[in-house]
Design a protein around this motif. Structure first.
Motif, PDB file in Angstrom:
ATOM      1  N   LEU A 161      73.886   5.960  34.638  1.00 13.14           N
ATOM      2  CA  LEU A 161      72.801   5.503  35.485  1.00 13.14           C
ATOM      3  C   LEU A 161      73.044   5.871  36.943  1.00 13.14           C
ATOM      4  N   SER A 165      72.097  -1.466  36.467  1.00 16.24           N
ATOM      5  CA  SER A 165      70.864  -2.051  35.949  1.00 16.24           C
ATOM      6  C   SER A 165      71.230  -3.111  34.912  1.00 16.24           C
ATOM      7  N   PHE A 168      69.340  -2.922  31.595  1.00 18.83           N
ATOM      8  CA  PHE A 168      69.258  -1.650  30.885  1.00 18.83           C
ATOM      9  C   PHE A 168      69.210  -1.828  29.368  1.00 18.83           C
TER      10      PHE A 168
END
Length: 504
Positions: A161, A165, A168
């Protein structure tokens, strides 16, 4: 976000992952009668939401999620009917110490309905399909955090990434894993689920047949047929005449007594995440003014509207956040119904005699009813509403895509979709730098507790700003023949897992 009859999905959240999963046999909630069941039965499912096409990245809409998600297509993870995220096609996964690289090990011996074996290349293709330039999935913006996708061997996928996140893995539960070689996905499919597509007769029905080579526990029924109806009355009549066995979401509360008082049927009320919004275009006058938005919100008696539409079912929430979200708070006291306050706010905003605006209204229930109610309510404080009734396709183009509106009605289906107020480019145009920053920080949180506290701040601020007027939270009412069991009870993001349904 997901809006009913439109092709939009999005959300962001942290979710606790279960470490193991035993295929599809434990996914849904149970209900109704016990005893034996017919493993060769056909289960007829009644719905108002026919797919627009069969591709959830190409405008398939709520109907394609309801019929195909989890039934025909599967993800690396799945969202259970209880709202938890569990591994599915991902046998296991690891996260790097910096939180940027996720390495997934795929289940072995998983095949697509075409017979091709699942590999890491299919996962890479499926992720890239969601974030492609022409993708219509609102999941796209959540997954644009993906920087690279590596496939070092057929069972390993490494996703790096661009930034942390916390949501995710949750977002991956919405990504269908599709055969990278599949074609014509608007009218056909090639998934790994317990069913494969039988026949889709547009305007009528879509059948799914049990997939003999499914990698997990076989579906408890041989076939399910989603049968589509134009209105709630026709749908209820189909249930009464045994043309369908279960209704995925009851839309006619006035009809419930005929089922509640009949032992042949069972009425179940579960948890919904569907919010009915009066969404302002916050970039268009007069809705650029917070006081105007507050005035409109205060001038509408949400409780009376909910009672008139749902007859005692459903819930007032006062914000975008339903009670099932971790950052829920009851904010119904903010901009509560108060016509005198509404008039005072309009005067402060420079509109002592009110103003006029056009309300773009989808043409299916309950929008026309709600629009008429809102028009009469706002007239009491001097605001004139012109109702412009449009089709779902017109709504997508005019409102969502081109932002060519003043205010609109729409249902937002997903849980944990508060984060869209942190995106100034979203269709309603709300733009508060502090909210945007909080949403960003929440997504990069190290713990769920940090994320929850930040999103509670977002919830309060958007409610105080009347970023939209959240009219009410839908009830989730599933009505079924009493001989049926194993169907899902909650209305999470419109999915309707059919593989555990047993028919006596």
């Amino acid at each position: 976000m997901s809006i009913k009859k439109s092709a939009l999905y999005a959300t962001a959240t942290a979710a606790t992952l279960a470490l193991t999963v035993s295929a599809c046999g434990t996914t849904t909630s149970g209900s109704a009668s016990g005893g034996g069941h017919n493993a060769d039965a056909t289960v007829n499912i009644g719905s108002l939401y026919e797919p627009q096409n069969l591709d959830n990245t190409a405008g398939g809409g709520q109907g394609v999620t309801e019929a195909l998600n989890g039934n025909v297509y599967e993800g690396l993870f799945r969202l259970t009917d209880g709202g938890k995220v569990e591994p599915l096609l991902a046998q296991s996964h690891q996260v790097s110490p910096d939180g940027l690289t996720y390495t997934f090990t795929l289940r072995d011996n998983v095949t697509f309905h075409s017979g091709k074996k699942l590999t890491s290349q299919d996962v890479k293709y499926s992720l890239e399909k969601v974030i492609a330039e022409d993708s219509q999935s609102a999941r796209k913006s959540n997954l644009e955090v993906i920087k690279t996708i590596a496939t070092p061997d057929p069972r390993t996928v490494a996703v790096t990434l661009a930034q942390k996140s916390i949501s995710f893995v949750y977002n991956l539960s919405y990504v269908w894993i599709i055969n990278a070689e599949a074609k014509e996905l608007k009218t056909s499919e090639d998934g790994t689920g317990p069913y494969q597509l039988g026949k889709w007769t547009r305007g009528s029905a879509l059948s799914l047949n049990r997939f003999a080579d499914y990698w997990g526990d076989a579906a408890t029924n041989k076939q399910v047929v989603f049968r589509y109806f134009k209105d709630a009355t026709a749908l209820n009549n189909a249930l009464l005449t045994n043309a369908v066995d279960v209704v995925t979401s009851e839309q006619s509360p006035d009809a419930l007594d005929q089922f509640k008082n009949n032992p042949s049927y069972k009425v179940n009320e579960g948890n919904s995440t569907t919010k009915l919004l009066l969404a302002f275009n916050d970039k268009v006058k007069p809705f650029t003014d917070t006081k105007v938005r507050q005035a409109v919100s205060a001038a509408i008696d949400d409780k009376k509207l909910l009672e008139s539409v749902w007859g005692g079912h459903g819930k007032l929430i006062g914000s975008m956040v339903p009670p099932t979200d971790p950052w829920y708070e009851d904010l119904t006291h903010i901009d509560a119904y108060d016509t005198e306050r509404a008039k005072a706010l309009l005067t402060e905003a420079g509109y002592p005699k009110g103003f006029s605006f056009t309300l773009d209204t989808p043409n299916y229930d309950p929008h026309p009813t709600a629009a008429t109610f809102i028009k009469s309510q706002l007239a009491k404080v001097g605001i004139t509403v012109k109702i412009n009734t449009i089709t779902p396709d017109e709504w997508y183009t005019k409102v969502y895509k081109n932002r060519g509106f003043e205010a609109t009605l729409q249902e937002h289906v997903n849980d944990r979709d508060l984060v869209w107020y942190g995106n100034p480019d979203f269709y309603w145009g709300y733009n508060d730098p502090q909210v945007t920053q909080w949403v960003k920080e929440a997504e990069q949180s190290s713990t769920a507790a940090e994320q929850t506290e930040l999103l509670k701040k977002v919830n309060r601020k958007t409610a105080q700003d009347a970023a939209s007027d959240w009219l009410y939270l839908y009830p989730q009412i599933v009505v079924a023949n009493s001989k049926l069991s194993g169907y899902p009870l909650n209305g999470l993001n419109s999915q309707f897992y059919a593989y555990d349904i047993k028919k006596g």
